[in-house]
Design a protein around this motif. Sequence first.
Motif, PDB file in Angstrom:
ATOM      1  N   LEU A 226       0.842  -1.185   0.000  1.00 12.87           N
ATOM      2  CA  LEU A 226       0.000   0.000   0.000  1.00 12.87           C
ATOM      3  C   LEU A 226       0.878   1.237   0.000  1.00 12.87           C
ATOM      4  O   LEU A 226       2.031   1.197   0.413  1.00 12.87           O
ATOM      5  CB  LEU A 226      -0.899   0.032   1.243  1.00 12.87           C
ATOM      6  N   PHE A 227       0.313   2.370  -0.437  1.00  8.72           N
ATOM      7  CA  PHE A 227       0.972   3.663  -0.293  1.00  8.72           C
ATOM      8  C   PHE A 227      -0.109   4.718  -0.179  1.00  8.72           C
ATOM      9  O   PHE A 227      -1.204   4.559  -0.710  1.00  8.72           O
ATOM     10  CB  PHE A 227       1.925   3.960  -1.462  1.00  8.72           C
ATOM     11  N   GLY A 228       0.174   5.790   0.564  1.00  2.00           N
ATOM     12  CA  GLY A 228      -0.824   6.833   0.748  1.00  2.00           C
ATOM     13  C   GLY A 228      -0.668   7.528   2.075  1.00  2.00           C
ATOM     14  O   GLY A 228       0.444   7.663   2.587  1.00  2.00           O
ATOM     15  N   GLY A 229      -1.778   7.973   2.658  1.00  2.09           N
ATOM     16  CA  GLY A 229      -1.675   8.711   3.910  1.00  2.09           C
ATOM     17  C   GLY A 229      -3.023   8.959   4.553  1.00  2.09           C
ATOM     18  O   GLY A 229      -4.092   8.665   3.998  1.00  2.09           O
ATOM     19  N   VAL A 230      -2.960   9.522   5.769  1.00  4.27           N
ATOM     20  CA  VAL A 230      -4.136   9.822   6.578  1.00  4.27           C
ATOM     21  C   VAL A 230      -4.531  11.281   6.369  1.00  4.27           C
ATOM     22  O   VAL A 230      -3.678  12.182   6.424  1.00  4.27           O
ATOM     23  CB  VAL A 230      -3.843   9.563   8.072  1.00  4.27           C
ATOM     24  N   ALA A 231      -5.789  11.518   6.122  1.00  6.51           N
ATOM     25  CA  ALA A 231      -6.285  12.879   5.917  1.00  6.51           C
ATOM     26  C   ALA A 231      -5.906  13.768   7.098  1.00  6.51           C
ATOM     27  O   ALA A 231      -5.913  13.341   8.248  1.00  6.51           O
ATOM     28  CB  ALA A 231      -7.800  12.854   5.750  1.00  6.51           C
ATOM     29  N   ALA A 232      -5.566  15.025   6.785  1.00  3.90           N
ATOM     30  CA  ALA A 232      -5.156  15.979   7.817  1.00  3.90           C
ATOM     31  C   ALA A 232      -6.002  17.236   7.667  1.00  3.90           C
ATOM     32  O   ALA A 232      -5.929  17.920   6.645  1.00  3.90           O
ATOM     33  CB  ALA A 232      -3.673  16.313   7.685  1.00  3.90           C
ATOM     34  N   SER A 233      -6.792  17.525   8.685  1.00  8.15           N
ATOM     35  CA  SER A 233      -7.658  18.693   8.621  1.00  8.15           C
ATOM     36  C   SER A 233      -7.925  19.230  10.014  1.00  8.15           C
ATOM     37  O   SER A 233      -8.093  18.460  10.959  1.00  8.15           O
ATOM     38  CB  SER A 233      -8.995  18.327   7.953  1.00  8.15           C
ATOM     39  N   ARG A 234      -7.968  20.554  10.133  1.00 14.13           N
ATOM     40  CA  ARG A 234      -8.319  21.177  11.401  1.00 14.13           C
ATOM     41  C   ARG A 234      -9.817  21.339  11.542  1.00 14.13           C
ATOM     42  O   ARG A 234     -10.313  21.810  12.561  1.00 14.13           O
ATOM     43  CB  ARG A 234      -7.623  22.536  11.511  1.00 14.13           C
ATOM     44  N   GLY A 235     -10.527  20.921  10.512  1.00 11.41           N
ATOM     45  CA  GLY A 235     -11.983  20.958  10.546  1.00 11.41           C
ATOM     46  C   GLY A 235     -12.536  19.672   9.983  1.00 11.41           C
ATOM     47  O   GLY A 235     -12.274  18.585  10.491  1.00 11.41           O
ATOM     48  N   ARG A 236     -13.283  19.785   8.901  1.00  8.36           N
ATOM     49  CA  ARG A 236     -13.910  18.627   8.289  1.00  8.36           C
ATOM     50  C   ARG A 236     -12.880  17.767   7.555  1.00  8.36           C
ATOM     51  O   ARG A 236     -12.042  18.277   6.822  1.00  8.36           O
ATOM     52  CB  ARG A 236     -14.998  19.088   7.318  1.00  8.36           C
ATOM     53  N   SER A 237     -12.938  16.462   7.750  1.00  8.30           N
ATOM     54  CA  SER A 237     -12.051  15.527   7.063  1.00  8.30           C
ATOM     55  C   SER A 237     -12.826  14.866   5.927  1.00  8.30           C
ATOM     56  O   SER A 237     -13.876  14.249   6.165  1.00  8.30           O
ATOM     57  CB  SER A 237     -11.537  14.464   8.036  1.00  8.30           C
ATOM     58  N   VAL A 238     -12.341  15.005   4.707  1.00 13.18           N
ATOM     59  CA  VAL A 238     -13.057  14.477   3.543  1.00 13.18           C
ATOM     60  C   VAL A 238     -12.127  13.628   2.692  1.00 13.18           C
ATOM     61  O   VAL A 238     -10.900  13.756   2.736  1.00 13.18           O
ATOM     62  CB  VAL A 238     -13.645  15.616   2.676  1.00 13.18           C
ATOM     63  N   GLN A 239     -12.760  12.746   1.920  1.00 14.57           N
ATOM     64  CA  GLN A 239     -12.058  11.948   0.925  1.00 14.57           C
ATOM     65  C   GLN A 239     -12.836  12.004  -0.382  1.00 14.57           C
ATOM     66  O   GLN A 239     -14.073  12.065  -0.377  1.00 14.57           O
ATOM     67  CB  GLN A 239     -11.922  10.493   1.377  1.00 14.57           C
ATOM     68  N   PHE A 240     -12.113  11.996  -1.497  1.00 16.35           N
ATOM     69  CA  PHE A 240     -12.735  11.925  -2.818  1.00 16.35           C
ATOM     70  C   PHE A 240     -12.671  10.475  -3.291  1.00 16.35           C
ATOM     71  O   PHE A 240     -11.597   9.871  -3.326  1.00 16.35           O
ATOM     72  CB  PHE A 240     -12.008  12.828  -3.810  1.00 16.35           C
ATOM     73  N   ALA A 241     -13.814   9.907  -3.656  1.00 18.00           N
ATOM     74  CA  ALA A 241     -13.866   8.541  -4.165  1.00 18.00           C
ATOM     75  C   ALA A 241     -15.070   8.433  -5.090  1.00 18.00           C
ATOM     76  O   ALA A 241     -16.167   8.051  -4.677  1.00 18.00           O
ATOM     77  CB  ALA A 241     -13.954   7.533  -3.031  1.00 18.00           C
ATOM     78  N   GLN A 242     -14.867   8.793  -6.336  1.00 15.12           N
ATOM     79  CA  GLN A 242     -15.962   8.800  -7.316  1.00 15.12           C
ATOM     80  C   GLN A 242     -15.546   7.945  -8.503  1.00 15.12           C
ATOM     81  O   GLN A 242     -14.428   8.054  -8.998  1.00 15.12           O
ATOM     82  CB  GLN A 242     -16.263  10.227  -7.765  1.00 15.12           C
ATOM     83  N   HIS A 243     -16.443   7.079  -8.943  1.00 13.38           N
ATOM     84  CA  HIS A 243     -16.113   6.221 -10.073  1.00 13.38           C
ATOM     85  C   HIS A 243     -17.343   6.051 -10.955  1.00 13.38           C
ATOM     86  O   HIS A 243     -18.490   6.208 -10.515  1.00 13.38           O
ATOM     87  CB  HIS A 243     -15.626   4.845  -9.588  1.00 13.38           C
ATOM     88  N   ALA A 244     -17.066   5.747 -12.212  1.00 16.75           N
ATOM     89  CA  ALA A 244     -18.141   5.575 -13.186  1.00 16.75           C
ATOM     90  C   ALA A 244     -18.522   4.107 -13.248  1.00 16.75           C
ATOM     91  O   ALA A 244     -17.740   3.265 -13.696  1.00 16.75           O
ATOM     92  CB  ALA A 244     -17.689   6.060 -14.563  1.00 16.75           C
ATOM     93  N   GLY A 245     -19.700   3.776 -12.764  1.00 17.27           N
ATOM     94  CA  GLY A 245     -20.205   2.414 -12.847  1.00 17.27           C
ATOM     95  C   GLY A 245     -21.075   2.236 -14.072  1.00 17.27           C
ATOM     96  O   GLY A 245     -21.360   3.184 -14.810  1.00 17.27           O
ATOM     97  N   SER A 246     -21.516   0.999 -14.303  1.00 14.28           N
ATOM     98  CA  SER A 246     -22.357   0.708 -15.463  1.00 14.28           C
ATOM     99  C   SER A 246     -23.697   1.430 -15.391  1.00 14.28           C
ATOM    100  O   SER A 246     -24.334   1.676 -16.408  1.00 14.28           O
ATOM    101  CB  SER A 246     -22.590  -0.800 -15.580  1.00 14.28           C
ATOM    102  N   ASP A 247     -24.104   1.762 -14.155  1.00 12.30           N
ATOM    103  CA  ASP A 247     -25.387   2.445 -13.975  1.00 12.30           C
ATOM    104  C   ASP A 247     -25.225   3.920 -13.656  1.00 12.30           C
ATOM    105  O   ASP A 247     -26.114   4.555 -13.116  1.00 12.30           O
ATOM    106  CB  ASP A 247     -26.196   1.767 -12.871  1.00 12.30           C
ATOM    107  N   GLY A 248     -24.029   4.474 -13.958  1.00 12.93           N
ATOM    108  CA  GLY A 248     -23.797   5.890 -13.742  1.00 12.93           C
ATOM    109  C   GLY A 248     -22.719   6.147 -12.704  1.00 12.93           C
ATOM    110  O   GLY A 248     -22.085   5.221 -12.196  1.00 12.93           O
ATOM    111  N   THR A 249     -22.516   7.422 -12.399  1.00 11.58           N
ATOM    112  CA  THR A 249     -21.483   7.822 -11.448  1.00 11.58           C
ATOM    113  C   THR A 249     -21.884   7.470 -10.025  1.00 11.58           C
ATOM    114  O   THR A 249     -23.020   7.693  -9.611  1.00 11.58           O
ATOM    115  CB  THR A 249     -21.221   9.329 -11.558  1.00 11.58           C
ATOM    116  N   ARG A 250     -20.911   6.932  -9.271  1.00 17.07           N
ATOM    117  CA  ARG A 250     -21.179   6.544  -7.889  1.00 17.07           C
ATOM    118  C   ARG A 250     -20.104   7.154  -7.000  1.00 17.07           C
ATOM    119  O   ARG A 250     -18.987   7.431  -7.430  1.00 17.07           O
ATOM    120  CB  ARG A 250     -21.182   5.018  -7.748  1.00 17.07           C
TER     121      ARG A 250
END
Length: 416
Positions: free
Chosen positions: A147-171
Amino acid sequence: MKLFPNAHATHPQWRMAAALVLAQLKAQMALPGYARAPTLGLLYITDHYADDAAALLRHLAEALPSVTDWSGTVGVGVAGNNVEYFDEPALSLMLCDVPSAQYQVFSGVAPLQRGAAHKALVHADGQTPDLAELLAEMAERTASGCLFGGVAASRGRSVQFAQHAGSDGTRGGVLSGGLSGVAFGPQVDLVSRVTQGCQPIGPQAVITEARDNVVLRLDGRSALDVLLGALGVTLAGDPQPALRAVRATLAGLSDADGPPLRHRGHIGADARVRHIVGLDGARGGVALADRVEAGMRLVFCQRHAAAARADLVRICAEIREELAPELQAPQAVPAGSAAPRGEQMPARRLCGALYVSCSGRGGPHFGGPSAELQIVRRALGDVPLTGFFAFGEIASHRLYGYTGVLTVFAGPGSEN
């Protein structure tokens, strides 16, 4: 693979920053050496934009219709080519020219299945329970255990982007909590290294007696005596100089069956570097910020700017050497036979890079603003790069602290 278009910008208003980034990306995508229609976007924002993360992602996705899949997170700083944006509103975006069949965006909405990936980029929420155990289990779902990556760092809201195009549209989209990222198939050429920025100050030793988090004896000797000897100090008389030296010292740990802790003057990537939290004069012990057991191995070490710079240069050199290996030595042949020439291993080129560094490493630790990223650029060249400053770094199957994880995407040496 072509070069990955990438861009970064800062502005108090996220729409203005996005406009600057989009202008850079579209200019690059028109150049011959860059990918024209990449489908995977890696997006990192500082926590100034966290509350507007969903609107920002929609805006970018609409402006870049070829990019169907997105991954990323928030940091107190983000990285770009030769520059870091620390504690200011900024975003950094790289568009990866990776075959769609060779990656999968995963999250709690679309979990990663066991055996579905060779390696994986992982973004994590630091509030996730049992995070270290989850990462170890996630690594087991990959063929390489990497694995490679890291832990989100925020002084407020912690968010992640994870959007992908499925057969039935964007999820998916903007998520909170848990793990997300991108699983890559075996045809995606990834090379990753960890820099701990530590310099060993004594020999590696075996813990021969311990209790809870206190190391009592190393190779049969008092652990406190071993530490003071490595530092060249004493507690006799005025103890303050010795205590100052101890405060600047850490301990690298590994399990009994782990690889050596010390490698050519630096701490190996498998070491778990822990702070010294106390001295036990009565028992001759050294207390660490972790539980220890007899049989584990330990080496005392120190972090400072010179060690951090040298170790960062080292991992960049290792990556370059792996991508462009030197002439291989010829094999032995029977007497009278013609000696074969050394064979040149095929060189690979850098198409893009991802750098995740600890939020405590940026700026002054390397001697000035953006010094850390400037070291990477001098060592790797002008490679498209994105990344962020994290509250914890992920490499192999472990969660680290105060480290840097550099991963490069490689392609054939000659452009297809």
